[in-house]
Design a protein around this motif. Structure first.
Motif, PDB file in Angstrom:
ATOM      1  N   GLU A   1       4.911  43.331  32.274  1.00  0.00           N
ATOM      2  CA  GLU A   1       5.664  42.091  32.506  1.00  0.00           C
ATOM      3  C   GLU A   1       7.174  42.283  32.410  1.00  0.00           C
ATOM      4  N   SER A   2       7.629  43.495  32.116  1.00  0.00           N
ATOM      5  CA  SER A   2       9.067  43.708  31.907  1.00  0.00           C
ATOM      6  C   SER A   2       9.797  44.199  33.158  1.00  0.00           C
ATOM      7  N   TYR A   3       9.143  44.131  34.338  1.00  0.00           N
ATOM      8  CA  TYR A   3       9.766  44.638  35.576  1.00  0.00           C
ATOM      9  C   TYR A   3      10.218  43.517  36.503  1.00  0.00           C
ATOM     10  N   ALA A   4      11.300  43.804  37.234  1.00  0.00           N
ATOM     11  CA  ALA A   4      11.634  43.035  38.437  1.00  0.00           C
ATOM     12  C   ALA A   4      11.750  44.069  39.549  1.00  0.00           C
ATOM     13  N   LEU A   5      10.754  44.100  40.449  1.00  0.00           N
ATOM     14  CA  LEU A   5      10.741  45.059  41.550  1.00  0.00           C
ATOM     15  C   LEU A   5      11.167  44.368  42.843  1.00  0.00           C
TER      16      LEU A   5
ATOM     17  N   GLY B   1      11.581  44.851  47.228  1.00  0.00           N
ATOM     18  CA  GLY B   1      11.215  45.586  48.435  1.00  0.00           C
ATOM     19  C   GLY B   1      12.447  46.081  49.157  1.00  0.00           C
ATOM     20  N   ARG B   2      12.228  46.842  50.231  1.00  0.00           N
ATOM     21  CA  ARG B   2      13.356  47.377  50.999  1.00  0.00           C
ATOM     22  C   ARG B   2      14.164  46.277  51.681  1.00  0.00           C
ATOM     23  N   ASP B   3      13.537  45.117  51.868  1.00  0.00           N
ATOM     24  CA  ASP B   3      14.264  43.980  52.474  1.00  0.00           C
ATOM     25  C   ASP B   3      15.093  43.218  51.443  1.00  0.00           C
ATOM     26  N   GLY B   4      15.040  43.643  50.185  1.00  0.00           N
ATOM     27  CA  GLY B   4      15.838  42.990  49.155  1.00  0.00           C
ATOM     28  C   GLY B   4      15.148  41.849  48.457  1.00  0.00           C
ATOM     29  N   HIS B   5      13.957  41.466  48.927  1.00  0.00           N
ATOM     30  CA  HIS B   5      13.231  40.367  48.287  1.00  0.00           C
ATOM     31  C   HIS B   5      12.450  40.880  47.076  1.00  0.00           C
ATOM     32  N   GLN B   6      12.391  40.058  46.041  1.00  0.00           N
ATOM     33  CA  GLN B   6      11.661  40.468  44.837  1.00  0.00           C
ATOM     34  C   GLN B   6      10.160  40.429  45.084  1.00  0.00           C
ATOM     35  N   VAL B   7       9.476  41.460  44.604  1.00  0.00           N
ATOM     36  CA  VAL B   7       8.012  41.531  44.708  1.00  0.00           C
ATOM     37  C   VAL B   7       7.431  40.575  43.670  1.00  0.00           C
ATOM     38  N   SER B   8       6.412  39.834  44.055  1.00  0.00           N
ATOM     39  CA  SER B   8       5.823  38.867  43.125  1.00  0.00           C
ATOM     40  C   SER B   8       5.253  39.582  41.904  1.00  0.00           C
ATOM     41  N   GLN B   9       5.410  38.930  40.760  1.00  0.00           N
ATOM     42  CA  GLN B   9       4.914  39.507  39.509  1.00  0.00           C
ATOM     43  C   GLN B   9       3.402  39.729  39.570  1.00  0.00           C
ATOM     44  N   GLN B  10       2.717  38.836  40.262  1.00  0.00           N
ATOM     45  CA  GLN B  10       1.261  38.953  40.396  1.00  0.00           C
ATOM     46  C   GLN B  10       0.879  40.253  41.098  1.00  0.00           C
ATOM     47  N   LEU B  11       1.610  40.583  42.180  1.00  0.00           N
ATOM     48  CA  LEU B  11       1.316  41.822  42.918  1.00  0.00           C
ATOM     49  C   LEU B  11       1.637  43.038  42.057  1.00  0.00           C
ATOM     50  N   VAL B  12       2.744  42.993  41.324  1.00  0.00           N
ATOM     51  CA  VAL B  12       3.125  44.104  40.433  1.00  0.00           C
ATOM     52  C   VAL B  12       2.010  44.366  39.425  1.00  0.00           C
ATOM     53  N   ILE B  13       1.484  43.294  38.827  1.00  0.00           N
ATOM     54  CA  ILE B  13       0.431  43.427  37.816  1.00  0.00           C
ATOM     55  C   ILE B  13      -0.864  43.934  38.449  1.00  0.00           C
TER      56      ILE B  13
ATOM     57  N   SER C   1      31.715  44.743  33.794  1.00  0.00           N
ATOM     58  CA  SER C   1      32.492  43.768  33.024  1.00  0.00           C
ATOM     59  C   SER C   1      31.658  42.529  32.712  1.00  0.00           C
ATOM     60  N   THR C   2      30.681  42.215  33.574  1.00  0.00           N
ATOM     61  CA  THR C   2      29.811  41.065  33.342  1.00  0.00           C
ATOM     62  C   THR C   2      28.370  41.429  33.686  1.00  0.00           C
ATOM     63  N   VAL C   3      27.441  40.629  33.179  1.00  0.00           N
ATOM     64  CA  VAL C   3      26.015  40.825  33.471  1.00  0.00           C
ATOM     65  C   VAL C   3      25.650  39.950  34.669  1.00  0.00           C
ATOM     66  N   PHE C   4      25.152  40.551  35.742  1.00  0.00           N
ATOM     67  CA  PHE C   4      24.810  39.807  36.960  1.00  0.00           C
ATOM     68  C   PHE C   4      23.346  40.030  37.356  1.00  0.00           C
ATOM     69  N   TRP C   5      22.576  40.653  36.487  1.00  0.00           N
ATOM     70  CA  TRP C   5      21.199  41.027  36.827  1.00  0.00           C
ATOM     71  C   TRP C   5      20.204  40.215  36.002  1.00  0.00           C
ATOM     72  N   PRO C   6      18.942  40.180  36.441  1.00  0.00           N
ATOM     73  CA  PRO C   6      17.917  39.413  35.708  1.00  0.00           C
ATOM     74  C   PRO C   6      17.666  39.974  34.313  1.00  0.00           C
ATOM     75  N   ASN C   7      17.173  39.102  33.425  1.00  0.00           N
ATOM     76  CA  ASN C   7      16.944  39.475  32.033  1.00  0.00           C
ATOM     77  C   ASN C   7      15.575  40.138  31.855  1.00  0.00           C
ATOM     78  N   VAL C   8      15.381  41.266  32.544  1.00  0.00           N
ATOM     79  CA  VAL C   8      14.163  42.073  32.420  1.00  0.00           C
ATOM     80  C   VAL C   8      14.572  43.469  31.961  1.00  0.00           C
ATOM     81  N   GLU C   9      13.609  44.243  31.478  1.00  0.00           N
ATOM     82  CA  GLU C   9      13.950  45.575  30.966  1.00  0.00           C
ATOM     83  C   GLU C   9      14.180  46.598  32.065  1.00  0.00           C
ATOM     84  N   VAL C  10      13.480  46.427  33.190  1.00  0.00           N
ATOM     85  CA  VAL C  10      13.564  47.416  34.268  1.00  0.00           C
ATOM     86  C   VAL C  10      13.751  46.713  35.610  1.00  0.00           C
TER      87      VAL C  10
END
Length: 487
Positions: A114-118, A120-132, A310-319
């Motif tokens: 549950e600690s990933y945000a993956l 795709g090559r198109d820049g869209h986030q892969v659904s957490q359900q598919l990752v799991i 200088s600032t945090v611009f990414w999601p609050n996930v570990e990877v």
């Protein structure tokens, strides 16, 4: 019959002789294994000199402070956050904090699903359900490889075994985006071994004894551990060993500038990659059983590119990860902000890609990984600082840590860590159960020191009653809990 007083007097005169001429040991290599060995022998009242080729201690444990916060550019996890871990007493004693990145059942060892945000090559986030779902399929594939291993007497690569599994069980095959997510899982597995899946041994990939308690990131870095162990030792930095001569129960060690050190024994803790490169000459030459063990053990490579913003611009996930049609083309960033509160991402590269990225300049490498980051996050800012490890080409490491190659002999680790007369061998590669880990390297150094101490004590007629070893010193400490967080 001798009076009791005479016997005691004789014993004390023996101790006085020991004080006058304690055994001497040269420890070669100032990583955690060498420092642990030197600490244990020094505590046992031996004369110890530690020779380190770099201008710093720690070896492949390297905490950099140039960002204004600790960044581990080498080892950064405690694998097995439990009291059975040999480093736990020291970490507790120093009050160091751990950030747990996974429990015991993580398919990828050091991170939970549950600690990933993956992306795709198109820049869209892969659904957490598919990752799991793909992660669970990957686990099933790996379980099936165990059956393949049981059916074949000869070893093969893990990649070959996965191919056999997918031929037998077509329903486990993945298509499209799911296939790319599976490649990303393989990429993460390659990072664990610091080697490509077509070189990882089917026979041995799951045989490592992983301790319980999950995996903890060292929030303050590993350097406080190195510093504590090294306190008060006779350490010579910038002393690269060129030659080791065994003669008349003595060891003569010559460094590059021609300076010579003589002792009763030596403990060699230089990285496996350095031993493989034959940069240290032995006289007489090492026996064939030792040379072949050095040759047959594999060395993996993993590099880090740390980026401070200088600032945090990414999601609050570990990877944060990018998926791709091949594991080589996949990538991932460790989010240190979640674990430590600092605006830092660390890009991780393993195996062939780790070697290929070392061919680039620092600027080119940063540009490459920033291009990956912008595929995920188009508005990503430019880093204000960066660091780049080069473990594969660093002459003092020549690789990150050992790995099991296909078809290795069963007694390989035992031969690698076995002494050659008064030469002892230690380091992560010499740890039978915990190779590739900091606690494995540490335990190996303690074990080599104990072997060396026992042999020299016997030769010098020193009683065990008057030895103080590190383990005994640690056992008297007050038990305080490990400091573990999970945000």
């Amino acid at each position: 019959m001798e009076p009791k007083g005479f016997a005691i007097g004789g014993l004390f005169s023996q101790i006085e002789r020991q004080k006058l001429s304690p055994p001497s040991v040269i420890v070669i290599g100032g990583g955690i294994s060498g420092i642990a060995a030197a600490r244990a022998l020094s505590n046992a009242s031996f004369r110890v000199t530690l020779l380190e080729s770099r201008n710093r201690l720690g070896g492949r444990v390297h905490t950099d402070y140039s960002f204004g916060c600790p960044i581990d550019m080498g080892a950064s996890w405690l694998h097995g956050v439990c009291n059975e871990n040999s480093l736990a007493p020291l970490i507790r004693c120093l009050g160091l904090k751990l950030y747990r990145t996974s429990g015991d059942n993580s398919v990828l060892y050091d991170h939970d699903l549950e600690s990933y945000a993956l992306f795709g090559r198109d820049g869209h986030q892969v659904s957490q359900q598919l990752v799991i779902e793909v992660g669970e399929t990957f686990e099933r594939i790996l379980k099936e490889t165990v059956k393949v291993r049981d059916e074949h007497a000869n070893d093969m690569s893990l990649q070959q075994a996965i191919s056999i599994v997918l031929e037998r069980h077509p329903h486990l095959r993945q298509e499209g985006l799911a296939y790319e997510v599976l490649q990303w899982y393989i990429c993460r597995m390659e990072a664990w071994f610091a080697a490509d899946v077509d070189t990882i041994s089917l026979k041995n990939w799951d045989q490592e004894h992983v301790l319980t308690g999950g995996h903890g990131l060292m929030v303050q870095g590993y350097y406080p551990v190195i510093k504590a162990l090294a306190e008060g030792l006779d350490i010579r930095l910038n002393h690269r060993v060129a030659k080791i001569i065994q003669r008349y129960n003595r060891v003569i060690v010559t460094v590059e500038n021609g300076t010579t050190f003589v002792a009763d024994a030596a403990i060699i803790t230089v990285p496996l990659g350095v031993l493989k490169a034959n940069t240290i000459k032995f006289e007489p030459e090492l026996p064939e059983w030792k040379v072949s063990a050095i040759s047959d053990l594999g060395v993996g490579n993993e590099n880090k590119i740390a980026l401070r913003f200088s600032t945090v611009f990414w999601p609050n996930v570990e990877v944060l990860g990018t998926v791709a049609p091949t594991s080589y083309a996949c990538g991932y960033f460790l989010n240190l902000h979640k674990a430590t509160g600092h605006p830092v991402l660390v890009y991780m590269a393993a195996g062939r890609f780790a070697y290929d990225i070392e061919k680039l300049s620092d600027e080119e490498a940063v540009k490459l990984v920033m291009a990956q980051l912008r595929k995920m996050l188009p508005d990503a800012a430019e880093p204000i600082q960066y660091l780049f490890s080069r473990w594969g080409t660093d002459p003092d490491s020549l690789g990150s840590y050992s790995c099991d190659l296909v078809g290795k002999p069963a007694d390989l680790y035992e031969r690698f860590c076995a002494p050659v007369d008064n030469l002892y061998f230690a380091g992560e590669a010499a740890s039978v159960d915990h190779s590739g880990s900091v606690h494995g390297a540490y335990s190996s150094g303690i074990a080599a020191a104990e072997d060396c101490r026992r042999r020299l004590s016997l030769l010098h007629g020193i009683s065990d009653l008057f030895q103080i070893v590190l383990r005994e010193e640690m056992s008297t400490e007050v038990m305080v809990p490990l400091q573990i967080s999970r945000m």
